[in-house]
Design an enzyme around this catalytic site. Structure first.
Site, PDB file in Angstrom:
ATOM      1  CG  ASP A  41      -1.716   1.278   1.381  1.00  0.00           C
ATOM      2  OD1 ASP A  41      -2.529   1.554   0.484  1.00  0.00           O
ATOM      3  OD2 ASP A  41      -1.522   2.008   2.366  1.00  0.00           O
TER       4      ASP A  41
ATOM      5  CG  LEU B 141      -8.099   9.676   3.539  1.00  0.00           C
ATOM      6  CD1 LEU B 141      -8.061  11.023   4.230  1.00  0.00           C
ATOM      7  CD2 LEU B 141      -9.364   9.560   2.699  1.00  0.00           C
ATOM      8  NE  ARG B 142       0.501   5.880   1.920  1.00  0.00           N
ATOM      9  CZ  ARG B 142       0.572   5.162   3.016  1.00  0.00           C
ATOM     10  NH1 ARG B 142       0.102   3.935   3.035  1.00  0.00           N
ATOM     11  NH2 ARG B 142       1.088   5.659   4.119  1.00  0.00           N
ATOM     12  N   GLY B 143      -4.888   6.160  -1.379  1.00  0.00           N
ATOM     13  CA  GLY B 143      -5.386   5.896  -2.731  1.00  0.00           C
ATOM     14  C   GLY B 143      -5.962   7.142  -3.381  1.00  0.00           C
TER      15      GLY B 143
END
Length: 352
Positions: free
Chosen positions: A206, A287-289
């Site tokens: 991720d 919220l990285r995506g």
């Protein structure tokens, strides 16, 4: 350094000569345009050109200004990219000698130790002479450049953690016996691996901004072309590279122009909301995506010479940014990339 200069470095295969593997090439280019995307993880079969493509990036990288004889490639103007020693000299008003060098690409050997990667502190010298004697590692050399880890899925998880922490924070901290050294380590992390040899843990996966999946080219005519071009390159690298000098220069200019244009690219609130809706419906943790998809869409718009992100830009990168962030369901028969595309199509009304 010109494209044909093979006297000072081992000649690399031209990026524009690489046939197919468009997904991997796009992910690499977008990370060069905006390093804050967070790097690329490339997974694919053996012999699919992963290492060749990554190393071909070296020709497309711009030249940067560095402080002469500084092991950290310190930027003479940006305090965030300076070592402590250089920053002190700047604060004292000293004139710093500078040099212009190619952005570096550092290969991380599979058997590298943490000391080799992070650097070491000479405790004896520190205690006897009272100075912080630091021997820089590969992270120092990679500052403001690219760090490439082949077979990253075979690397010790602890070492992968160290690399990802440095890539995310832009700093490397080494502590030994109460002595601490900190230096800038802002680099693009590129990892590659063969899925047959195991996957990275989801929490590590991720942390990579993008995830490209590549397969062996199936079309016989393309395979023949790849074999012939490789044979040509191996026979006479200088001559072969000369054939692609024009396309290499053109691509290099597109990348440089895109870097300059990036700050002016707009992404509408409607599209930002829809990107977050896609992430929400895919049940992506954190919220990285959302952040990476926004950044990658802007970088692609800049690469296209546009001023505004369109649906086409988001469609081209959404799978690269999200496929590795989905939760693994052993009963799920649908490919993660296909699932991302289906949800994207539904949210953005692509079927209408």
């Amino acid at each position: 350094m010109t494209v044909n200069d093979t006297t000072t470095q081992r000649p690399v295969f031209p990026f524009t000569a690489i046939v197919g593997q468009e997904e991997m090439k796009l992910a690499l280019l977008l990370n060069v345009i905006d390093p804050k995307i967070g790097g690329v993880m490339i997974m694919g079969d053996r012999g699919t050109g992963k290492s060749t493509t990554v190393r071909a990036l070296i020709d497309l990288l711009p030249e940067i200004q560095v402080v002469k004889n500084d092991p950290f490639n310190s930027d003479p103007k940006n305090p965030e990219l300076m070592s402590d020693e250089v920053r002190s000299q700047v604060l004292e008003g000293k004139e710093l000698p500078t040099d212009t060098v190619k952005v570096s690409m550092v290969d991380l050997p599979l058997g590298a130790t943490e000391d080799r990667v992070c650097g070491t502190i000479d405790i004896e010298k520190a205690l006897t002479d009272g100075v912080k004697a630091f021997e820089p590692g590969l992270l120092a050399k990679a500052n403001r450049g690219i760090l490439y880890v082949d077979e990253v899925n075979l690397l010790d998880d602890h070492l992968v953690d160290v690399l990802l922490d440095s890539a995310a924070s832009g700093w490397n901290t080494v502590e030994r016996e109460g002595i601490s050294i900190c230096h800038p380590a802002r680099f693009i992390l590129i990892g590659s691996g063969n899925p047959e040899e195991g996957e990275l843990r989801p929490q590590l996966l991720d942390r990579f901004g993008m995830h490209a999946q590549i397969g062996t080219v199936k079309e016989p005519d393309l395979r023949v072309k790849i074999v012939e071009e490789r044979a040509q390159f191996d026979t006479n690298p200088g001559e072969f590279r000369g054939l692609y000098e024009g396309s290499q220069s053109e691509l290099r200019k597109r990348v440089t122009d895109a870097q300059a244009l990036l700050k002016d690219i707009t992404l509408s609130e409607e599209y930002r909301t829809k990107i977050s809706q896609v992430c929400s419906e895919l049940d992506v943790d954190g919220l990285r995506g959302d952040i990476v998809t926004n950044r990658a869409a802007r970088a692609l718009a800049a690469f296209d010479g546009a001023t505004e992100v369109t649906t086409k830009h988001i469609a081209a990168i959404v799978t690269l940014c999200l496929r590795h962030r989905l939760r693994k369901d052993p009963l799920e028969s649908i490919d993660s990339g296909t699932k991302v595309q289906e949800v994207f199509d539904a949210v953005f009304n692509m079927g209408e």
